[in-house]
Design an enzyme around this catalytic site. Structure first.
Site, PDB file in Angstrom:
ATOM      1  N   VAL A 193     -52.548 -19.969  52.782  1.00 14.84           N
ATOM      2  CA  VAL A 193     -53.079 -18.100  53.803  1.00 14.84           C
ATOM      3  C   VAL A 193     -53.955 -18.654  54.758  1.00 14.84           C
ATOM      4  O   VAL A 193     -53.223 -17.525  55.960  1.00 14.84           O
ATOM      5  CB  VAL A 193     -53.905 -18.037  52.426  1.00 14.84           C
ATOM      6  CG1 VAL A 193     -54.225 -16.049  53.057  1.00 14.84           C
ATOM      7  CG2 VAL A 193     -53.057 -17.717  50.778  1.00 14.84           C
ATOM      8  N   ALA A 326     -62.575 -13.461  46.815  1.00 14.49           N
ATOM      9  CA  ALA A 326     -63.227 -12.807  46.569  1.00 14.49           C
ATOM     10  C   ALA A 326     -63.351 -11.563  45.781  1.00 14.49           C
ATOM     11  O   ALA A 326     -63.855 -11.733  45.083  1.00 14.49           O
ATOM     12  CB  ALA A 326     -63.501 -11.754  47.892  1.00 14.49           C
ATOM     13  N   HIS A 450     -41.916  10.248  48.558  1.00 15.57           N
ATOM     14  CA  HIS A 450     -40.618  10.228  50.256  1.00 15.57           C
ATOM     15  C   HIS A 450     -40.460  10.597  51.174  1.00 15.57           C
ATOM     16  O   HIS A 450     -40.698  12.103  51.048  1.00 15.57           O
ATOM     17  CB  HIS A 450     -39.232  10.320  49.186  1.00 15.57           C
ATOM     18  CG  HIS A 450     -38.084  10.100  50.283  1.00 15.57           C
ATOM     19  ND1 HIS A 450     -37.127   9.377  50.552  1.00 15.57           N
ATOM     20  CD2 HIS A 450     -37.209  11.104  50.971  1.00 15.57           C
ATOM     21  CE1 HIS A 450     -36.274   9.397  50.971  1.00 15.57           C
ATOM     22  NE2 HIS A 450     -36.339  10.210  52.138  1.00 15.57           N
TER      23      HIS A 450
END
Length: 471
Positions: A193, A326, A450
């Site tokens: 990451v 975290a 939408h």
């Protein structure tokens, strides 16, 4: 000086300061010991400053693509790295002042010093007295005798013998955040990451980036389908990726670093090397050897409520062997405090915890992935690509997809993976759905707005039943 209190929290990162606040809310007298700044690595040298840099990079890229949306920019879009760093500092400072304000609001005593747990002594017949020393030698050491202790000392970057860290030429993320000028070429060792996030932001700033990963996949905790899509998108942006590559040596010469990589005849020559091979728990130097607490290089041993082998002492966050996130540390801190207060509390189900990577495209997932779900379960996988989603087309950002895993027997959603724009915001719907035990049918039936990116979640969920509308 000696003082008594209900709770001492060792470490003021996200887990520590949230635990302190929750304890204060429950009426406890709390002392928080932090050797640097409250907020910890996440606020000052990790999550927050890195995401600020990532957003600066995203903004620059959007400006560069303005013509696509009908904008006119005369001349080349430039980069003022000093302003980028200044904005990062402003973001961190604002949040830091906010955390300091929360400490005052909740009447939490904050000691800016180094804490260590003592064994049984004249201060207490059991382990748990905390000795606090200060860099300012004119200050008297403090002995705190608490009823409970929470150890939340976090983690530090790992490195390798072949990559000696000097934070000038060979750096961790700590050193990278302090750069005053952008290098031309950077090698990032590690495709997890941290590594891919830094690759993404440096690429946005015009840096030539190479990721060198020992394993055969980026972001190893994500599915193979997600990892392949990320690799494709990063390579499309010009980031070089070497998988299955082992760094054997780093040689600094003429203000450059030459990396010798196994089975490659020519070294990789770069201006800076960033080491991003993970983090290790901070278990040394905090007095654990004075107690009967069990711990190893992987972290402190604990039960489901984060009690150590000395049950009045708890441990949370990166210092234990759970997800190094975290928001995980925050929840662990709350559970630990509520447990010591005698409140009814359930253990954290880590399978329901969302995991986020803030690259472009973003990655977010919760639960199992298509690469690691239990093979004894009958699972259907639904998928919907963003290139068929109206909002993604409007945004001009159609890379990626949503992948949903459904247990056929129970209709439970057991995993979701998203790679694409705003994935880290979208994942909340599905982590909530799993926490609330919503079925795939219920998510598919729920009306989604939408045009919105969230429709891709609905479509992927419907696709687990092979009834997606727009596929």
């Amino acid at each position: 000086m000696t003082m008594n209190t209900d709770l001492v929290v060792l470490g003021g990162g996200p887990g520590g300061y949230v635990a302190a606040i929750r304890a204060a809310q429950l009426g406890m007298q709390v002392v928080l010991v932090e050797k640097a700044k409250v907020g910890g690595i996440c606020l000052h040298k990790g999550c927050i400053p890195t995401k600020s840099l990532l957003h600066s990079g995203e903004t620059l890229r959007l400006m560069q693509s303005a013509a696509t949306f009908g904008g006119i920019i005369e001349g080349k879009v430039g980069i003022d790295f000093a302003k980028i760093q200044a904005r990062k500092a402003t973001v961190v400072d604002q949040l830091y002042r906010g955390v300091q304000g929360l400490m005052k609001k909740n009447k939490i005593t904050v000691l800016n010093g180094t804490g260590a747990v003592l064994g049984p002594s004249i201060f207490s017949p059991v382990s748990g007295t905390v000795s606090v020393t200060f860099d300012d030698k004119s200050k008297e050491d403090v002995m705190i005798v608490p009823k409970h202790v929470i150890i939340a000392t976090g983690s530090s970057p790992k490195t390798l013998p072949s990559l000696p860290i000097d934070e000038k030429m060979i750096l961790t993320s700590n050193g990278m955040l302090e750069l005053t000028a952008l290098p031309k070429k950077v090698a990032i060792i590690g495709g997890g990451v941290i590594g891919v996030e830094w690759a993404s932001l440096l690429n946005d700033f015009g840096v030539d980036v190479t990721i060198v990963e020992f394993l055969d996949q980026l972001v190893i905790n994500e599915s193979q389908t997600i990892a392949r899509e990320l690799q494709k998108q990063l390579e499309n942006r010009g980031i070089h990726i070497q998988l299955g590559a082992k760094v054997e040596q780093a040689t600094i010469k003429n203000k450059q670093v030459a990396l010798t990589i196994a089975e490659q005849s020519d070294p990789l020559i770069v201006d800076k090397v960033m080491v991003a091979i993970g983090r290790q728990p901070n278990v040394e130097g905090i007095g654990l050897q004075n107690t009967s607490i069990k711990y190893s290089a992987k972290g402190i041993t604990h039960n489901a409520f984060y009690q150590t082998t000395e049950d009045h002492i708890y441990a949370i966050g990166d210092v234990i062997d759970t997800l190094q996130l975290a928001h995980v540390a925050m929840k662990e801190g709350i559970i630990a405090v509520e447990h010591m207060a005698g409140l009814p509390v359930a253990p954290l189900n880590y399978n329901d915890v969302p995991r986020c990577t803030y690259t472009d495209p973003e990655i977010a997932s919760v639960g199992y992935t298509s690469s690691n779900y239990p093979q004894d379960r009958d699972v259907k996988i639904g998928r919907f690509n963003f290139n068929a989603n109206a909002k993604a087309i409007i945004l001009g950002d159609t890379a990626g997809f949503v992948e949903v895993l459904r247990d056929v027997i129970t209709d439970d959603i057991i995993g979701v993976s998203i790679i694409g724009a705003h994935a880290t915001d979208m994942i909340a719907e599905m982590s909530d759905a799993m926490y609330l035990d919503a079925s795939a049918t219920e998510i598919g039936d729920a009306v989604h707005p939408h045009p919105s990116l969230s429709e891709a979640i609905q479509e992927a969920t419907l696709d687990t039943h092979k009834i997606a509308i727009h596929k």
